[in-house]
Design an enzyme around this catalytic site. Structure first.
Site, PDB file in Angstrom:
ATOM      1  N   ASP A  38       0.830  -1.209   0.000  1.00 38.98           N
ATOM      2  CA  ASP A  38       0.000   0.000   0.000  1.00 38.98           C
ATOM      3  C   ASP A  38       0.864   1.259   0.000  1.00 38.98           C
ATOM      4  O   ASP A  38       1.583   1.508   0.967  1.00 38.98           O
ATOM      5  CB  ASP A  38      -0.897  -0.027   1.244  1.00 38.98           C
ATOM      6  CG  ASP A  38      -2.081   0.903   1.140  1.00 38.98           C
ATOM      7  OD1 ASP A  38      -2.105   1.735   0.223  1.00 38.98           O
ATOM      8  OD2 ASP A  38      -2.982   0.782   1.994  1.00 38.98           O
ATOM      9  N   ASP A  39       0.810   2.004  -1.073  1.00 39.44           N
ATOM     10  CA  ASP A  39       1.573   3.258  -1.176  1.00 39.44           C
ATOM     11  C   ASP A  39       3.084   3.015  -1.149  1.00 39.44           C
ATOM     12  O   ASP A  39       3.849   3.869  -0.703  1.00 39.44           O
ATOM     13  CB  ASP A  39       1.208   4.250  -0.048  1.00 39.44           C
ATOM     14  CG  ASP A  39      -0.214   4.756  -0.120  1.00 39.44           C
ATOM     15  OD1 ASP A  39      -0.985   4.287  -0.980  1.00 39.44           O
ATOM     16  OD2 ASP A  39      -0.558   5.638   0.699  1.00 39.44           O
ATOM     17  N   CYS A  78      -5.822   4.171  -3.500  1.00 43.24           N
ATOM     18  CA  CYS A  78      -6.104   2.790  -3.086  1.00 43.24           C
ATOM     19  C   CYS A  78      -7.396   2.199  -3.648  1.00 43.24           C
ATOM     20  O   CYS A  78      -7.387   1.144  -4.284  1.00 43.24           O
ATOM     21  CB  CYS A  78      -6.187   2.719  -1.570  1.00 43.24           C
ATOM     22  SG  CYS A  78      -4.908   3.619  -0.677  1.00 43.24           S
ATOM     23  N   LYS A 134      -6.372  -5.441   4.204  1.00 41.57           N
ATOM     24  CA  LYS A 134      -7.192  -4.275   3.846  1.00 41.57           C
ATOM     25  C   LYS A 134      -8.205  -4.638   2.766  1.00 41.57           C
ATOM     26  O   LYS A 134      -7.856  -5.211   1.745  1.00 41.57           O
ATOM     27  CB  LYS A 134      -6.236  -3.183   3.360  1.00 41.57           C
ATOM     28  CG  LYS A 134      -6.885  -2.005   2.648  1.00 41.57           C
ATOM     29  CD  LYS A 134      -5.865  -0.891   2.516  1.00 41.57           C
ATOM     30  CE  LYS A 134      -6.266   0.140   1.484  1.00 41.57           C
ATOM     31  NZ  LYS A 134      -5.365   1.321   1.507  1.00 41.57           N
ATOM     32  N   HIS A 136     -11.402  -2.276   1.768  1.00 42.74           N
ATOM     33  CA  HIS A 136     -11.609  -0.978   1.114  1.00 42.74           C
ATOM     34  C   HIS A 136     -12.393  -1.101  -0.186  1.00 42.74           C
ATOM     35  O   HIS A 136     -12.266  -0.279  -1.089  1.00 42.74           O
ATOM     36  CB  HIS A 136     -10.254  -0.291   0.838  1.00 42.74           C
ATOM     37  CG  HIS A 136     -10.373   1.210   0.833  1.00 42.74           C
ATOM     38  ND1 HIS A 136      -9.378   2.052   0.410  1.00 42.74           N
ATOM     39  CD2 HIS A 136     -11.396   2.021   1.201  1.00 42.74           C
ATOM     40  CE1 HIS A 136      -9.769   3.305   0.520  1.00 42.74           C
ATOM     41  NE2 HIS A 136     -10.993   3.316   0.993  1.00 42.74           N
ATOM     42  N   HIS A 231       1.467   2.163   4.144  1.00 41.62           N
ATOM     43  CA  HIS A 231       0.568   3.327   4.219  1.00 41.62           C
ATOM     44  C   HIS A 231       0.671   3.928   5.628  1.00 41.62           C
ATOM     45  O   HIS A 231       0.917   3.207   6.592  1.00 41.62           O
ATOM     46  CB  HIS A 231      -0.852   2.814   3.948  1.00 41.62           C
ATOM     47  CG  HIS A 231      -1.908   3.854   3.755  1.00 41.62           C
ATOM     48  ND1 HIS A 231      -2.304   4.721   4.744  1.00 41.62           N
ATOM     49  CD2 HIS A 231      -2.694   4.129   2.677  1.00 41.62           C
ATOM     50  CE1 HIS A 231      -3.273   5.503   4.280  1.00 41.62           C
ATOM     51  NE2 HIS A 231      -3.529   5.166   3.017  1.00 41.62           N
ATOM     52  N   ASP A 289      -0.357  -0.913  -4.726  1.00 43.47           N
ATOM     53  CA  ASP A 289      -1.661  -0.503  -5.264  1.00 43.47           C
ATOM     54  C   ASP A 289      -1.620   0.853  -5.943  1.00 43.47           C
ATOM     55  O   ASP A 289      -2.511   1.196  -6.709  1.00 43.47           O
ATOM     56  CB  ASP A 289      -2.730  -0.517  -4.150  1.00 43.47           C
ATOM     57  CG  ASP A 289      -2.520   0.549  -3.094  1.00 43.47           C
ATOM     58  OD1 ASP A 289      -1.382   1.063  -2.954  1.00 43.47           O
ATOM     59  OD2 ASP A 289      -3.493   0.882  -2.389  1.00 43.47           O
ATOM     60  N   ASN A 290      -0.594   1.630  -5.640  1.00 41.27           N
ATOM     61  CA  ASN A 290      -0.380   2.913  -6.325  1.00 41.27           C
ATOM     62  C   ASN A 290       1.033   3.359  -5.975  1.00 41.27           C
ATOM     63  O   ASN A 290       1.731   2.696  -5.206  1.00 41.27           O
ATOM     64  CB  ASN A 290      -1.428   3.966  -5.926  1.00 41.27           C
ATOM     65  CG  ASN A 290      -1.641   4.102  -4.432  1.00 41.27           C
ATOM     66  OD1 ASN A 290      -2.660   3.679  -3.894  1.00 41.27           O
ATOM     67  ND2 ASN A 290      -0.661   4.681  -3.733  1.00 41.27           N
ATOM     68  N   LYS A 307       1.611   9.254  -5.516  1.00 39.29           N
ATOM     69  CA  LYS A 307       0.225   8.801  -5.304  1.00 39.29           C
ATOM     70  C   LYS A 307      -0.775   9.915  -5.638  1.00 39.29           C
ATOM     71  O   LYS A 307      -0.594  11.057  -5.244  1.00 39.29           O
ATOM     72  CB  LYS A 307       0.056   8.397  -3.843  1.00 39.29           C
ATOM     73  CG  LYS A 307      -1.358   8.013  -3.445  1.00 39.29           C
ATOM     74  CD  LYS A 307      -1.438   7.682  -1.955  1.00 39.29           C
ATOM     75  CE  LYS A 307      -2.844   7.261  -1.561  1.00 39.29           C
ATOM     76  NZ  LYS A 307      -2.950   6.903  -0.127  1.00 39.29           N
TER      77      LYS A 307
END
Ligand code: CA
Length: 466
Positions: A38-39, A78, A134, A136, A231, A289-290, A307
């Site tokens: 994540d990130d 995300c 996660k 989301h 993240h 994810d990004n 991001k």
């Protein structure tokens, strides 16, 4: 014509040039272990050249499989990115264009039930499925992981989370009294809230490894290991911080510790795959994810941006795959690929029951990458990749090595860039190649005709108690 045996022999001794890279068709119904960071910055794992954060376990996936140097996600934040990933379809086709609110009273605040998730596609093919970490992708009842094809779930429904167990004191989203307190809900294990003992990243890794241990020999499995690391909030254990005492910048030190904990966890998952004896017939995927975010001390070098942004730093990510039965190791694949291709690849491999579960009129936007990775098909998997930022009035596309970014209102992002010569997107060619830009705009406009507006309010819309 060469016989199969002779061809195989010549291939083995490296004497047959034509088609040696082609391997036999992989065994049906491979396992899938899909690991999402994540990130995580483009430059923040070893296989991407990172020097201050060793990631030997994540690097194994790339070394024993393929590293995608032009690997993209479909969204720069995300929620949209994970919606595209989990369905294999551009998320703007079904309204998942923004980070969804986690307000559990808002209906349809995630991937709509009119789409199929990878788990729903694999279900009829007999897969055991487990979502970890996660989600989301919807907090409203009916949109939770176990409502979307997963047999089991261990994690949290919101878009981010606190990492230390003593901070997780809320019984659920209904107990949230102020903004961002949804980061403090107790972990959900299937339908129950549970108390955890360890740092969250360790808990998620161990749950994934334990599931593989438990399901070994019990049919194919799909483990969706969706970390929230690295993240924010930046939180790491003393054990991992001690590894990076030499990093002076405190944020970078904590970030490094978080990535290192994730890397050790990936190692435990890879060990479980070995223990289960299914290494060769398991597709392991790792990606972010990004792009790296501005607030977690990540690095996207040499890409521009971060991001949320349409530059490469928002959407080009660390991306690697390993599947020994299907393609060799040590590959670097240069043509652009998409997170959409993960669904395309596993559905093709899972066979008729999975492809039969695709909804009429809703084809996958991703492709099966195996023919490209085993050398049986040359050329690019995608003629074009698209992105849309609905709320910002912006879109982008990549055709060949050209990338065009267009905004309704002129912005700092707009331009035409030749990524083969200018990976940092510094030289805008729009003045000298206006014809190419016009042709690209036409392509994007045709693509956008099939898209819909966002289906739900954004993350910031929920202000409980406010
Ligand atoms: Ca993210």
């Amino acid at each position: 014509m060469l016989s199969r045996t002779l061809a195989a022999t010549l291939c083995a001794v490296g004497a047959w040039v034509g088609g040696c890279q082609a391997k036999p068709a992989p065994a049906p119904r491979p396992n899938l272990v899909l690991i999402v960071a994540d990130d995580l910055g483009y430059a923040d794992v070893g296989f991407q050249g990172c020097e201050d954060i060793p990631t030997p376990h994540i690097d194994r996936i790339a070394r024993e499989g393929v590293r995608f140097s032009n690997g993209y996600v479909t969204g720069a934040v995300c929620g949209p990115s994970r919606a595209g990933l989990i369905t294999g379809r551009y998320q703007d086709r079904f309204g998942s264009s923004r980070n969804p609110t986690v307000d559990p009273s808002v209906p349809n605040n995630g991937v709509p039930r009119t789409e199929r998730t990878i788990a729903e596609l694999l279900e009829p093919a007999g897969y055991n499925t487990f979502a970890v970490g996660k989600w989301h992708l919807g907090t409203f009842p009916g949109l939770h992981p176990r409502d979307r094809g997963f047999d089991e779930f261990f994690g949290f429904l919101s878009g981010g989370h606190e990492y230390f167990p003593d901070r997780l004191t809320l019984g659920g989203l209904s107990d949230v009294k102020k903004q961002w307190d949804w980061y403090r809900t107790k972990i959900l294990h299937n339908g129950e809230r549970v108390v955890i003992d360890d740092y969250l990243t360790d808990e998620l890794s161990d749950a994934a490894a334990a599931y593989i241990d438990r399901k070994a020999g019990d049919g194919p499995f799909f483990v969706y290991l969706a970390y929230n690391a690295p993240h924010t909030p930046l939180q790491a254990t003393d054990e991992y911080l001690a590894r990076f005492a030499h990093i002076e910048d405190g944020k970078r030190r904590t970030y490094a510790a978080m990535v290192s904990a994730m890397d050790d966890g990936v190692g435990r998952v890879l060990d479980a795959i070995e223990r289960a004896g299914v290494r060769d017939n398991t597709l392991v995927v790792f990606l972010s994810d990004n792009g790296g975010a501005p607030n977690n001390a990540s690095r996207n070098t040499p890409l521009r941006g971060r991001k949320g942004q349409p530059w490469e730093g928002g959407v080009r990510v660390p991306f690697a795959m390993r599947w020994p039965d299907a393609f060799g190791g040590g590959l670097v694949y240069e043509h652009p690929v998409s997170s959409l291709d993960i669904c395309g690849t596993i559905v093709a491999a899972a066979g008729d029951q999975a492809t039969g579960a695709l909804l009429p009129g809703k084809p996958l936007d991703g492709v099966d990458l195996v023919p490209y990775l085993n050398g049986s098909v040359r050329g690019r998997p995608h003629d074009v990749l698209y992105w849309r930022w609905y709320d910002q009035g912006r879109y982008a596309l990549r055709v060949g090595d050209d990338k065009l970014i267009v905004s309704e209102e002129p912005s700092e992002f707009d331009g035409l860039f030749d990524l083969s010569a200018d990976i940092g997107e510094r030289r805008d060619l729009i003045e000298v190649r206006g014809g190419d830009a016009a042709a690209m705009r036409s392509k994007a406009e045709a693509w956008m005709e099939d898209l819909v507006p966002p289906a739900y309010p954004g993350l910031q819309s929920w202000k409980p108690g406010g």
